[in-house]
Design an enzyme around this catalytic site. Structure first.
Site, PDB file in Angstrom:
ATOM      1  N   GLU A 180       0.824  -1.213   0.000  1.00  0.00           N
ATOM      2  CA  GLU A 180       0.000   0.000   0.000  1.00  0.00           C
ATOM      3  C   GLU A 180       0.859   1.266   0.000  1.00  0.00           C
ATOM      4  O   GLU A 180       0.753   2.124   0.879  1.00  0.00           O
ATOM      5  CB  GLU A 180      -0.962  -0.006   1.191  1.00  0.00           C
ATOM      6  CG  GLU A 180      -1.984  -1.130   1.145  1.00  0.00           C
ATOM      7  CD  GLU A 180      -2.971  -1.098   2.291  1.00  0.00           C
ATOM      8  OE1 GLU A 180      -4.059  -1.687   2.165  1.00  0.00           O
ATOM      9  OE2 GLU A 180      -2.667  -0.482   3.332  1.00  0.00           O
ATOM     10  N   GLU A 195      -6.306  -7.904  -0.762  1.00  0.00           N
ATOM     11  CA  GLU A 195      -6.883  -7.808   0.582  1.00  0.00           C
ATOM     12  C   GLU A 195      -8.343  -7.413   0.486  1.00  0.00           C
ATOM     13  O   GLU A 195      -8.715  -6.554  -0.312  1.00  0.00           O
ATOM     14  CB  GLU A 195      -6.181  -6.732   1.426  1.00  0.00           C
ATOM     15  CG  GLU A 195      -4.779  -7.018   1.870  1.00  0.00           C
ATOM     16  CD  GLU A 195      -4.243  -5.897   2.770  1.00  0.00           C
ATOM     17  OE1 GLU A 195      -5.065  -5.191   3.399  1.00  0.00           O
ATOM     18  OE2 GLU A 195      -3.014  -5.732   2.828  1.00  0.00           O
TER      19      GLU A 195
END
Length: 705
Positions: free
Chosen positions: A161, A320
């Site tokens: 991320e 995710e």
């Protein structure tokens, strides 16, 4: 669009190497090794076939500057490989060990006030720090040398991320890098001064060494918007450069395995220009977390529509999502009524060939202890784990049916998304500070769904010339070239719909003279056959003034109205502002929505904000409706095809059962929360999913998939 890396998908440890990837982030270093064997047992029970490993394990791998410990990682990779579970191995650089921060505090970022961003969370490092880069790349090289030939490691997961905590760095390293970036972008200081409009407020700079970061300038100071937009671009580019440095350090040693990093695309976040990032990964990955409430499924599908476009229609990787509640929202709603399975299958319906969760086993301590996981605190005997097992079995059935590798059929309509327009709407210098380009994309997406039309969401920078219709909702920033692309699209027979704040600025955050919309030096005005002189901005905080205006077609606008003062002779007015509130603002009878022929196509101008319901009501006037399943707005219908098989996926977006008719030549392979009667009619229940496989017998049928 720039050249992309070749598409490469990670293999599984199945006999064919194929199948839908299923698993999640696995953090065995949080647990004693006596738990590992139980993890493997439960993974096999759930049908897990892949895990992302080592994402936050740098401190365990390198406990001190001079010591390295790979033994534990060797053991868990060995156990996973023996169990037939592939590993997506992380570069482990997302968070550095505390000893590194202690020894080199100069790697810590600074906020716009000059405060140090202290360690203790994730990504407490400067993307432009040469010191941090040296340590990170050494870790990458050591991992590559040790595991590059390991058959269990089938993909590389770079960072995590990127930009979550260090998207904006105001350190001296960042300042030096920003000056270099500006020089590379503009070439001369005169070009920068022109782009930034530095004649205003005496901001002229004589040399690139005088260029500053947009740090805090006082309580009511307004940052130069062109400088701020470039700082947004710079932050994106610096993190992309760091990702590429990590990737290339590993690829120099281990080039044979695919690389990815997890994007963060949902309609409340899209912090990077992922249209750029997608060209630098071998397969596109995303982390998506659901929006609670009635927008849950629609938001998921809208985000996935952008992901599918970023992947150019190829399968993409859900790295995710959550089995139930997260722990970082003011109200952390859980999933219920089958949403765990439904959400995963919705991602599959939108092109995902990998379904992964954060995380495998719910943490017993730390900041994410109350974030749901595949194995919850309650353990194996729990509703969540039973649903995890049910999902694993369903994904295995889809794999056996040949869905993995099939591509999502695109729609006829593209809603264009621009990261730069999203960044620009955050400026504090616009007519309204309530603009949000990404939310407008979502509202148009949902409004079209309500009209029975499923659109794609496509980056502005990509090729959208093959669509029948394009929609530009508050695409604030349009370069001259993009303006010409839109005009060519319409001239050649396409249909365009633009929103009220589209085309107000060029890529330098400059307006044009002569009226609005201004980009292309008036070309956009010619395209739509309208000219606006002023914006009328509404707000409930203005006492005594109307805070909404009605249109002649019954729609209501509550934020922004363009005061259109002239229209071309061949412009058709579809709706005007009407009523007492419109009269009070001197807008009564002023065109609000228009249609204009241009070449062989047509251009629709929506000069005010519309909510989702009004978009849905207006859509049939634009010819929208009917591309979803029989035009039934209660159902989302997508098609995936490949290798002579068509997969029709039907998602119930209503809170009631919905009847569904499918091609009788097909065979249902997933009937989640569905009921059938004797005639073969299927009723899809609340949060239900129906997936039907049809073998295509002819090349003609295959071309229509």
């Amino acid at each position: 669009m720039t050249t992309r890396r070749a598409f490469r998908w990670p293999t599984l440890l199945t006999p064919t190497g194929r199948g839908i990837a299923y698993g999640g982030d696995y953090n065995p270093d949080q647990w004693s090794e006596d738990v590992w064997n139980d993890d493997i047992r439960l993974m096999r029970k759930a049908g897990v076939n892949t895990v992302a490993l080592g994402i936050f394990s740098w401190a365990r791998i390198q406990p001190t500057e001079d010591t390295w410990d790979f033994d534990w990682l060797d053991r868990i990779i060995g156990k996973l490989g023996t169990a037939g579970i592939a590993v997506d191995l992380a570069s482990a650089t997302a968070s550095a060990p505390m000893w590194l921060y202690e020894k080199h505090p100069e790697v810590l970022p600074r906020d716009k006030y000059g405060h140090v961003v202290h360690p203790g969370s994730r990504q407490s490092w400067r993307p432009t720090s040469p010191v941090f880069r040296d340590y990170a790349l050494e870790l990458c090289r050591r991992l590559a040398r040790r595991y590059g030939d390991n058959p269990t490691v089938t993909a590389w997961h770079m960072g995590n991320e990127y930009g979550w905590n260090n998207r904006y760095d105001y350190s001296d390293d960042a300042l030096a890098a920003f000056r270099r970036w500006c020089e590379a972008r503009y070439g001369t200081i005169d070009a920068l001064n022109e782009a930034w409009g530095t004649a205003f407020w005496s901001q002229h700079v004589n040399d690139f060494d005088e260029v500053l970061l947009p740090r805090h300038m006082g309580g009511d100071a307004m940052v130069n918007p062109a400088q701020q937009l470039d700082f947004e671009r710079f932050g994106n580019d610096m993190l992309l450069d760091f990702y590429k440095a990590e990737r290339d350090a590993i690829a120099a040693i281990c080039p044979g395995k695919p690389f990815t990093t997890n994007f963060m695309v949902s309609t409340d976040q899209c912090c990077m220009d992922y249209a750029q990032w997608a060209g630098e990964v071998d397969f596109v990955s995303n982390d998506h977390y659901f929006h609670e409430g009635e927008s849950h499924l629609d938001e998921l599908v809208c985000s996935d529509a952008l992901m599918s476009s970023l992947a150019l229609g190829k399968p993409w990787y859900l790295m995710e999502h959550s089995t139930s509640a997260v722990q970082w929202k003011p109200v952390n709603a859980r999933k219920c009524h089958g949403e765990l399975v439904r959400d995963a299958l919705a991602h599959v319906a939108m092109g995902a060939d990998a379904i992964n969760f954060f995380q495998w086993r719910q943490s017993a301590s730390g900041a994410e202890a109350f974030h749901s996981a595949m194995v919850p605190h309650a353990g194996e005997d729990s509703k969540i784990f039973r649903e995890v097992c049910e999902l694993g079995a369903t994904l295995r059935e889809l794999s056996d049916a040949g869905l993995q590798g099939s591509e999502l059929k695109r729609s006829d309509t593209a809603i264009l998304f621009s990261a730069e327009s999203e960044w620009a709407t955050r400026s504090r210098t616009l007519p309204s500070m309530r603009l949000n380009h990404w939310h407008d994309v979502r509202d148009w997406y949902r409004g079209l769904l309500d009209a029975g039309e499923r659109a794609d969401v496509v980056p502005l920078a990509y090729d959208w010339s093959g669509y029948h219709t394009i929609v530009l909702p508050s695409v604030l920033v349009l370069s001259d070239e993009d303006t010409r692309r839109v005009a060519r699209f319409v001239h050649d027979g396409g249909r365009v719909v633009v929103g009220f704040a589209t085309g107000l600025l060029d890529e330098r955050f400059h307006t044009w003279l002569g009226g609005y919309p201004g980009t292309g030096d008036g070309l956009l005005r010619d395209l739509f056959g309208v000219r606006s002189e002023e914006f009328n901005i509404l707000g409930s905080d203005v006492a005594g003034e109307p805070d909404e205006i009605t249109l002649s077609n019954g729609a209501v606008t509550r934020l922004w109205q363009n005061d259109v003062t002239s229209v071309a002779a061949d412009t058709q007015v579809l709706a005007t502002y009407a009523g007492q509130a419109a009269a009070q603002w001197e807008l009564d009878g002023v065109p609000a929505i228009t249609r204009h022929p241009y070449g062989d196509g047509e251009a629709y101008y929506v000069g005010c904000d519309l909510d989702r319901a009004d978009i849905a009501r207006f859509a049939p006037q634009l010819g929208f409706g009917g591309s979803s399943h029989d035009g039934d707005p209660r159902t989302i219908h997508t098609v995936r095809g490949g290798d002579g098989i068509r997969f029709d996926c039907y998602l119930n977006r209503a809170n009631e059962p919905v009847p569904c008719t499918y091609d009788p030549a097909g065979s249902p392979i997933v009937t989640y929360r569905c009921d059938s009667d004797d005639s073969g009619m299927v009723t899809i229940g609340r949060n239900g999913v129906l997936i039907v496989a049809t073998v295509l017998s002819s090349p003609c049928e295959r071309s229509r998939r």
